[in-house]
Design a protein around this motif. Sequence first.
Motif, mmCIF file in Angstrom:
data_model
loop_
_atom_site.group_PDB
_atom_site.id
_atom_site.type_symbol
_atom_site.label_atom_id
_atom_site.label_comp_id
_atom_site.label_asym_id
_atom_site.label_seq_id
_atom_site.Cartn_x
_atom_site.Cartn_y
_atom_site.Cartn_z
ATOM 1 N N GLU A 246 0.826 -1.192 0.000
ATOM 2 C CA GLU A 246 0.000 0.000 0.000
ATOM 3 C C GLU A 246 0.871 1.256 0.000
ATOM 4 O O GLU A 246 1.928 1.276 0.606
ATOM 5 N N PRO A 247 0.409 2.316 -0.660
ATOM 6 C CA PRO A 247 1.160 3.583 -0.604
ATOM 7 C C PRO A 247 1.313 4.025 0.851
ATOM 8 O O PRO A 247 0.344 4.032 1.603
ATOM 9 N N ASP A 248 2.521 4.339 1.238
ATOM 10 C CA ASP A 248 2.845 4.791 2.595
ATOM 11 C C ASP A 248 2.526 3.733 3.652
ATOM 12 O O ASP A 248 2.358 4.036 4.817
ATOM 13 N N GLY A 249 2.455 2.467 3.217
ATOM 14 C CA GLY A 249 2.103 1.385 4.123
ATOM 15 C C GLY A 249 3.067 1.192 5.270
ATOM 16 O O GLY A 249 2.662 0.817 6.380
ATOM 17 N N GLU A 250 4.351 1.430 5.024
ATOM 18 C CA GLU A 250 5.343 1.267 6.091
ATOM 19 C C GLU A 250 5.056 2.239 7.235
ATOM 20 O O GLU A 250 5.034 1.858 8.405
ATOM 21 N N PHE A 251 4.811 3.498 6.880
ATOM 22 C CA PHE A 251 4.571 4.509 7.906
ATOM 23 C C PHE A 251 3.239 4.265 8.624
ATOM 24 O O PHE A 251 3.152 4.404 9.850
ATOM 25 N N VAL A 252 2.220 3.872 7.887
ATOM 26 C CA VAL A 252 0.921 3.570 8.503
ATOM 27 C C VAL A 252 1.081 2.435 9.514
ATOM 28 O O VAL A 252 0.548 2.495 10.622
ATOM 29 N N HIS A 253 1.831 1.417 9.148
ATOM 30 C CA HIS A 253 2.086 0.307 10.059
ATOM 31 C C HIS A 253 2.823 0.793 11.316
ATOM 32 O O HIS A 253 2.465 0.413 12.440
ATOM 33 N N MET A 254 3.831 1.612 11.121
ATOM 34 C CA MET A 254 4.590 2.137 12.255
ATOM 35 C C MET A 254 3.688 2.924 13.202
ATOM 36 O O MET A 254 3.752 2.759 14.422
ATOM 37 N N GLN A 255 2.846 3.772 12.635
ATOM 38 C CA GLN A 255 1.950 4.590 13.459
ATOM 39 C C GLN A 255 1.001 3.712 14.273
ATOM 40 O O GLN A 255 0.749 3.982 15.437
ATOM 41 N N GLY A 256 0.463 2.671 13.631
ATOM 42 C CA GLY A 256 -0.478 1.794 14.316
ATOM 43 C C GLY A 256 0.143 0.999 15.446
ATOM 44 O O GLY A 256 -0.542 0.594 16.386
ATOM 45 N N CYS A 257 1.439 0.756 15.372
ATOM 46 C CA CYS A 257 2.136 -0.041 16.394
ATOM 47 C C CYS A 257 2.859 0.819 17.420
ATOM 48 O O CYS A 257 3.452 0.280 18.359
ATOM 49 N N GLY A 258 2.877 2.118 17.216
ATOM 50 C CA GLY A 258 3.605 2.978 18.139
ATOM 51 C C GLY A 258 5.108 2.943 17.927
ATOM 52 O O GLY A 258 5.879 3.201 18.844
ATOM 53 N N VAL A 259 5.536 2.631 16.696
ATOM 54 C CA VAL A 259 6.954 2.547 16.367
ATOM 55 C C VAL A 259 7.450 3.920 15.918
ATOM 56 O O VAL A 259 6.827 4.564 15.085
ATOM 57 N N THR A 260 8.573 4.358 16.471
ATOM 58 C CA THR A 260 9.107 5.675 16.114
ATOM 59 C C THR A 260 10.111 5.613 14.968
ATOM 60 O O THR A 260 10.211 6.543 14.177
ATOM 61 N N HIS A 261 10.873 4.519 14.883
ATOM 62 C CA HIS A 261 11.885 4.361 13.846
ATOM 63 C C HIS A 261 11.894 2.901 13.374
ATOM 64 O O HIS A 261 11.584 2.001 14.153
ATOM 65 N N ALA A 262 12.273 2.699 12.110
ATOM 66 C CA ALA A 262 12.251 1.334 11.578
ATOM 67 C C ALA A 262 13.397 1.103 10.606
ATOM 68 O O ALA A 262 13.865 2.021 9.930
#
Length: 122
Positions: free
Chosen positions: A41-57
């Motif tokens: 998905e477009p911007d899927g990495e960031f959406v996933h991070m936001q949903g999990c409370g991840v700040t950096h990946a």
Amino acid sequence: MATTRRAFLTHTAFAAAAAQSAPAPDWGGPVLDIHLHPRREPDGEFVHMQGCGVTHAVILGRVTGQDETQARMKQHPGRMRFFASTDVAAKSGESPTSLLRQAARKGATGFGELKSHGRRRP
């Protein structure tokens, strides 16, 4: 107790809706995901991070998708790093070493999941 298909679908839909509306966890500090794969998905990495409370990946992606992944990463500067992966047993095309060197020149900050895709163990 027998569960009907309708009851199952109703409960599943309710659970999915509740999960989507749940706030991201607050871990009390920075959280690094060191094993995030590129999403479709477009911007899927960031959406996933936001949903999990991840700040950096650290995104573990194939060298063939590096340009697309890095373009997405630029939308969120400083939040993600790219680690390159390739099939080390591939017999066609460029050597895995050459591909990984090119990936590093293009901005990969590391390597990960270097394995043989498609080869089965005896």
